[in-house]
Scaffold this motif. Structure first.
Motif, PDB file in Angstrom:
ATOM      1  N   GLU A  72      -4.018  23.281   1.428  1.00 11.97           N
ATOM      2  CA  GLU A  72      -4.149  24.545   1.048  1.00 11.97           C
ATOM      3  C   GLU A  72      -2.935  25.527   1.272  1.00 11.97           C
ATOM      4  O   GLU A  72      -2.432  26.013   0.434  1.00 11.97           O
ATOM      5  N   THR A  73      -2.510  25.311   2.254  1.00 13.42           N
ATOM      6  CA  THR A  73      -1.217  26.158   3.012  1.00 13.42           C
ATOM      7  C   THR A  73       0.060  25.659   2.096  1.00 13.42           C
ATOM      8  O   THR A  73       0.874  26.487   1.502  1.00 13.42           O
ATOM      9  N   GLU A  74       0.023  24.233   2.086  1.00 12.67           N
ATOM     10  CA  GLU A  74       1.264  23.918   1.104  1.00 12.67           C
ATOM     11  C   GLU A  74       1.303  24.328  -0.305  1.00 12.67           C
ATOM     12  O   GLU A  74       2.242  24.658  -0.848  1.00 12.67           O
ATOM     13  N   ASN A  75       0.042  24.388  -0.746  1.00 21.06           N
ATOM     14  CA  ASN A  75      -0.120  24.781  -2.324  1.00 21.06           C
ATOM     15  C   ASN A  75       0.195  26.225  -2.481  1.00 21.06           C
ATOM     16  O   ASN A  75       1.052  26.616  -3.344  1.00 21.06           O
ATOM     17  N   ARG A  76      -0.311  27.005  -1.562  1.00 18.83           N
ATOM     18  CA  ARG A  76      -0.072  28.470  -1.633  1.00 18.83           C
ATOM     19  C   ARG A  76       1.639  28.747  -1.495  1.00 18.83           C
ATOM     20  O   ARG A  76       2.112  29.523  -2.061  1.00 18.83           O
ATOM     21  N   ILE A  77       2.129  27.885  -0.541  1.00 17.13           N
ATOM     22  CA  ILE A  77       3.641  28.042  -0.339  1.00 17.13           C
ATOM     23  C   ILE A  77       4.230  27.732  -1.444  1.00 17.13           C
ATOM     24  O   ILE A  77       5.378  28.392  -1.877  1.00 17.13           O
ATOM     25  N   ASN A  78       4.076  26.701  -2.390  1.00 18.95           N
ATOM     26  CA  ASN A  78       4.627  26.156  -3.598  1.00 18.95           C
ATOM     27  C   ASN A  78       4.499  27.063  -4.435  1.00 18.95           C
ATOM     28  O   ASN A  78       5.231  27.403  -5.363  1.00 18.95           O
ATOM     29  N   ILE A  79       3.126  27.945  -4.553  1.00 16.55           N
ATOM     30  CA  ILE A  79       2.947  28.773  -5.752  1.00 16.55           C
ATOM     31  C   ILE A  79       3.766  29.988  -5.538  1.00 16.55           C
ATOM     32  O   ILE A  79       4.473  30.822  -6.353  1.00 16.55           O
TER      33      ILE A  79
END
Length: 201
Positions: A72-79
């Motif tokens: 979730e953290t990685e996804n949020r950072i990418n977005i």
């Protein structure tokens, strides 16, 4: 045992200092310290390096809950990174408004649309247009540079200023009756607003 405890244990078993581990993972010592204190998780690439370095699987390093948090953290950072890139590019793209025939210039009984460079209806308004558009595009370049340098804390203030500058430009275009540049600027502002709202969630 939590990830930060496992990492600390593996590091000590291999007789590595935080500094030495950071060097082998190509990260800062602060990042390793943050991971070991339980204040954050490494990204996927760093996690793979840790797994390879200590000859353990990612499943052994992280519980299923921790894996979900990491994803979730990685996804949020990418977005956020993509949003920041688009935001900067939108501001930078305003430089093309100098060269497109969006500015209505009365000639006889009709209006001819010309580029800002050819626009000569009012010297003062032309100067204000130039100033605003160049300032917006320079601001976009600054946003992209800050993104590369990863100054995350500055992005909120930068975006608010960008939003205000863009709004002022639209108001000016409306007051000076420039329909084409107003419409296009308004579309860009809507895109920026959507990005801003999505990132705020």
């Amino acid at each position: 045992m939590e990830f930060h405890e496992k990492l600390q244990q593996l590091r000590k078993q291999n007789q590595l200092t935080q500094e030495q581990l950071a060097e082998q993972l190509y990260v800062s010592r602060t990042a390793v310290s943050k991971w070991e204190s339980g204040k954050g998780y490494p990204n996927i690439e760093s996690l793979k390096c840790i797994s390879k370095l200590f000859s353990v699987t990612i499943d052994q390093l992280l519980s299923s809950d921790e894996l979900i948090v990491l994803a979730e953290t990685e996804n949020r950072i990418n977005i956020n990174n993509i949003s920041n890139l688009i935001y900067g590019l939108l501001d930078l793209s305003t430089i093309i408004f100098l060269f497109l025939p969006f500015y209505g210039q009365p000639e006889g009984g009709h209006v001819r649309f010309v580029t800002l460079i050819s626009y000569n209806e009012s010297g003062t308004i032309r100067l204000v247009y130039f100033t605003l558009l160049i300032l917006m595009s320079l601001w976009g370049a600054a946003e992209l540079i800050l993104r590369i340098l990863q100054y995350e804390n500055a992005f909120k203030a930068i975006r608010i200023f960008s939003f205000l500058l863009h709004s002022i430009a639209i108001l000016l275009f409306i007051m000076t009756r420039q329909p084409y540049i107003t419409a296009l600027s308004f579309v860009l502002l809507i895109i920026k607003t959507v990005l801003f709202v999505k990132q705020a969630k």
